[in-house]
Design an enzyme around this catalytic site. Structure first.
Site, PDB file in Angstrom:
ATOM      1  N   HIS A 162      -7.596  -5.989   0.640  1.00  0.00           N
ATOM      2  CA  HIS A 162      -6.363  -4.913   0.436  1.00  0.00           C
ATOM      3  C   HIS A 162      -4.886  -5.846   1.284  1.00  0.00           C
ATOM      4  O   HIS A 162      -4.040  -5.232   1.004  1.00  0.00           O
ATOM      5  CB  HIS A 162      -6.489  -3.791   0.986  1.00  0.00           C
ATOM      6  N   ASP A 215     -10.013  -5.735  -3.675  1.00  0.00           N
ATOM      7  CA  ASP A 215      -9.485  -4.679  -2.783  1.00  0.00           C
ATOM      8  C   ASP A 215     -10.398  -3.385  -2.997  1.00  0.00           C
ATOM      9  O   ASP A 215     -10.425  -2.727  -3.968  1.00  0.00           O
ATOM     10  CB  ASP A 215      -8.017  -4.290  -3.492  1.00  0.00           C
ATOM     11  N   SER A 249       0.904  -1.180  -0.103  1.00  0.00           N
ATOM     12  CA  SER A 249       0.077  -0.030   0.074  1.00  0.00           C
ATOM     13  C   SER A 249       0.845   1.424   0.002  1.00  0.00           C
ATOM     14  O   SER A 249       1.554   1.554  -0.956  1.00  0.00           O
ATOM     15  CB  SER A 249      -0.912  -0.114   1.273  1.00  0.00           C
ATOM     16  N   LEU A 250       0.823   2.052   0.717  1.00  0.00           N
ATOM     17  CA  LEU A 250       1.764   3.246   1.123  1.00  0.00           C
ATOM     18  C   LEU A 250       3.143   2.836   1.178  1.00  0.00           C
ATOM     19  O   LEU A 250       3.924   3.469   0.411  1.00  0.00           O
ATOM     20  CB  LEU A 250       1.219   4.104   2.402  1.00  0.00           C
TER      21      LEU A 250
END
Length: 268
Positions: free
Chosen positions: A249, A221, A94-95
């Site tokens: 996710h 997701d 993710s980030l």
């Protein structure tokens, strides 16, 4: 038998290490910490040393003075240099995946392989980018974060999972090791992370990243659409995509066995 996890602080960032072999650095997502990889660290793939780094202001890491992807990346680069690894690979979720793209694109440190889990080059929707979160939805998260910090983080954690992906007991089990009260980011760093997600667009970097890359993405997701993973796999010069059917996710939570096998095979 559980593998021992060693914890230290390197250049102001908390580091967890477990296993032996080729080092694989792990970067977590927004509002989490390296603790989300706790099950992987307890059972690392054969031939790999897993090294989970807490992002600035998250988990046990000190906060940064600026809400900048470049500043956060520089701090991670410093930690990587101080680890003095002769060769290593990099996994970002993710980030953390956006930070991994930035690290690989800058060229100051050079991962041998790159793994991008539920990652996007651009988090928000634009005229030429539909595989993102509408900006009003992100701004609502920013407002909610100020009004009710803990409930907002809890609501986001629930978004990680698709409907019927895991049962209630499994959800509670994950929450206990991944997002305990002592693992939450400080409010300022959580807000900084949302601002980074709001404004960064890494698409111009992607075609210049020659590192062999494995993109892993859940088909269901709701945080970052699978179309973002498809775009990365199509536009990175040396990438392939592994999709997780009926997964949201965080595939390492709901499909840890398959996830570990794919990661181990790719890194070896």
């Amino acid at each position: 038998m559980m593998t021992e996890v060693l914890t230290s602080t390197v250049a102001g960032l908390r580091v967890r290490r477990a296993g032996q072999g080729h080092p694989l650095l792990l970067l977590h997502g927004w509002a989490m910490s390296g603790a989300v990889f706790g099950e992987l660290l307890s059972n690392p793939p054969s031939g790999l040393e897993l090294i989970a780094i807490d992002l600035p202001g998250h988990g046990g890491s000190t906060a940064s003075a600026e809400d900048s992807l470049s500043v956060w990346t520089e701090r991670i680069e410093t930690t990587i240099r101080e680890l003095e690894l002769p060769s290593w690979s990099l996994l970002g979720w993710s980030l953390g995946g956006m930070l991994a793209l930035q690290l690989a694109g800058r060229g100051n440190v050079n991962p041998e392989r790159l793994l991008l889990v539920s990652t996007t080059p651009r988090f928000t929707v634009a005229e030429d980018w539909s595989a993102g979160l509408p900006l009003p939805q992100l701004r609502a998260m920013q407002r909610d974060l100020k009004r009710a910090f803990r409930p907002t983080l809890e609501g986001f954690f629930q978004l990680l999972f698709a409907a019927d992906e895991i049962n209630r007991e499994r959800y509670r089990q994950i929450a206990r090791f991944a997002v305990g009260p002592d693992l939450l980011p400080d409010e300022g760093s959580a807000a900084d992370g949302l601002r980074i997600l709001q404004r960064e667009d890494l698409r111009p970097l992607v075609e210049a990243i020659p590192v062999p890359t494995l993109v892993l993405h859940g088909d269901c997701d709701e945080v970052i659409p699978v179309a973002a993973g498809e775009w990365l796999a199509a536009n990175l010069p040396a990438a392939r995509l592994e999709r997780f059917p009926r997964v949201g996710h965080a595939p390492f939570f709901s499909s840890p066995g398959i996830f570990l096998r794919l990661v181990g095979d790719f890194c070896r």
